[in-house]
Design a protein around this motif. Structure first.
Motif, PDB file in Angstrom:
ATOM      1  N   LEU A  20      69.413 -54.497  10.134  1.00  0.00           N
ATOM      2  CA  LEU A  20      69.292 -55.055   9.011  1.00  0.00           C
ATOM      3  C   LEU A  20      69.343 -56.887  10.393  1.00  0.00           C
ATOM      4  O   LEU A  20      68.275 -57.499  10.048  1.00  0.00           O
ATOM      5  N   PHE A  21      70.287 -57.290  11.035  1.00  0.00           N
ATOM      6  CA  PHE A  21      70.212 -58.915  11.277  1.00  0.00           C
ATOM      7  C   PHE A  21      68.873 -58.656  12.193  1.00  0.00           C
ATOM      8  O   PHE A  21      68.638 -59.567  12.414  1.00  0.00           O
ATOM      9  N   LEU A  25      67.792 -60.469   9.064  1.00  0.00           N
ATOM     10  CA  LEU A  25      68.457 -60.997   7.765  1.00  0.00           C
ATOM     11  C   LEU A  25      69.285 -61.778   8.337  1.00  0.00           C
ATOM     12  O   LEU A  25      69.750 -62.170   9.463  1.00  0.00           O
ATOM     13  N   GLY A  26      68.908 -62.739   6.702  1.00  0.00           N
ATOM     14  CA  GLY A  26      69.307 -64.042   7.015  1.00  0.00           C
ATOM     15  C   GLY A  26      71.271 -64.066   6.657  1.00  0.00           C
ATOM     16  O   GLY A  26      72.035 -64.787   7.259  1.00  0.00           O
ATOM     17  N   LEU A  27      71.619 -63.951   5.399  1.00  0.00           N
ATOM     18  CA  LEU A  27      72.791 -63.501   5.048  1.00  0.00           C
ATOM     19  C   LEU A  27      73.624 -62.245   4.124  1.00  0.00           C
ATOM     20  O   LEU A  27      72.631 -61.889   4.220  1.00  0.00           O
ATOM     21  N   ASP A  50      79.176 -62.947  16.871  1.00  0.00           N
ATOM     22  CA  ASP A  50      78.543 -63.678  17.134  1.00  0.00           C
ATOM     23  C   ASP A  50      77.111 -63.724  16.040  1.00  0.00           C
ATOM     24  O   ASP A  50      76.554 -64.332  15.705  1.00  0.00           O
ATOM     25  N   LEU A  51      77.828 -62.774  14.514  1.00  0.00           N
ATOM     26  CA  LEU A  51      77.267 -62.931  13.966  1.00  0.00           C
ATOM     27  C   LEU A  51      78.114 -63.390  12.254  1.00  0.00           C
ATOM     28  O   LEU A  51      76.919 -63.580  11.477  1.00  0.00           O
ATOM     29  N   ARG A  52      79.330 -63.310  12.365  1.00  0.00           N
ATOM     30  CA  ARG A  52      80.033 -63.578  11.558  1.00  0.00           C
ATOM     31  C   ARG A  52      80.140 -64.882  10.712  1.00  0.00           C
ATOM     32  O   ARG A  52      79.777 -64.996   9.313  1.00  0.00           O
ATOM     33  N   ILE A 190      65.241 -49.716   6.296  1.00  0.00           N
ATOM     34  CA  ILE A 190      65.338 -50.299   7.193  1.00  0.00           C
ATOM     35  C   ILE A 190      63.526 -51.370   6.884  1.00  0.00           C
ATOM     36  O   ILE A 190      63.344 -52.469   6.958  1.00  0.00           O
ATOM     37  N   GLU A 191      63.140 -50.247   6.659  1.00  0.00           N
ATOM     38  CA  GLU A 191      61.175 -50.307   6.723  1.00  0.00           C
ATOM     39  C   GLU A 191      61.527 -50.931   5.264  1.00  0.00           C
ATOM     40  O   GLU A 191      60.483 -51.455   4.437  1.00  0.00           O
TER      41      GLU A 191
END
Length: 203
Positions: A20-21, A25-27, A50-52, A190-191
């Motif tokens: 997703l990221f 994906l934003g949040l 780094d995604l936290r 994801i789709e």
């Protein structure tokens, strides 16, 4: 675009989160209501540091700083309980410490009454829930949104959101949508995310 985790652990969850990221994906809201603090800590350790900054913690808020998380969410009941015990100054204290706050509401009157401490709020359920059986709103929230007077807080649609109704939702005045069931109750998470994202980005 916002995604909320499945409330319970499911197969390949972390892999799906990374995908997703990778797809924009934003949040990601970490909502695991039955997790103990130890279980939440273990879950957070599985997500790269780094995604936290893109994670929003729904419970065990005391873990946020240790994991470099600067976003926390208050459920409707937790928001009201905190306000009753400590007053609105409690939320101001979080903001002073550098936290971004969000919350959940189920009535437009409650949304309009929110103070500036909350950057956005989930209004739900907009449509019959995908992830919860027999969970739908008793009122027409598209009618209710016409009474919106709070424009300092972003209004996020939650509940039954999928690609076939994302456009309608945004056209009716919501600032963004949050996805749950269409991600975690699907064989094509994801789709589904990419379809909703494409629609949302067109606004």
């Amino acid at each position: 675009m916002i995604v909320i985790t499945n409330p319970i652990s499911i197969a390949n969850e972390i892999d799906t989160i990374y995908s997703l990221f990778e797809n924009g994906l934003g949040l990601l809201h970490i909502r695991k209501p039955d997790f103990s603090a130890a279980e939440m800590r273990s879950f957070l350790l599985e997500i790269k540091s780094d995604l936290r900054e893109q994670l929003v913690l729904h419970s065990h808020h005391h873990l946020a700083s240790a994991f470099g998380i600067n976003r926390i969410h208050f459920s409707e009941s937790e928001r009201k309980k905190t306000a009753a015990l400590f007053g609105k100054s409690a939320f101001e204290t979080y903001k002073t410490k550098g936290f971004h706050l969000s919350t959940s509401i189920h009535r437009m009157d409650d949304f309009n009454a929110l103070d500036n401490n909350f950057e956005y709020a989930f209004l739900s359920p907009i449509y019959p829930s995908i992830s919860k059986e027999n969970y739908s709103s008793k009122t027409d929230l598209f009618e209710a949104i016409k009474n919106r007077i709070n424009y300092k807080t972003k209004l996020i649609a939650l509940g039954g959101i999928e690609s076939k109704n994302t456009e309608q939702t945004l056209k009716n005045g919501f600032d963004d949508v949050a996805l749950l069931g269409t991600i975690w109750n699907s064989n094509y998470p994801i789709e589904n995310f990419k379809l909703c994202q494409q629609i949302a980005l067109s606004f």
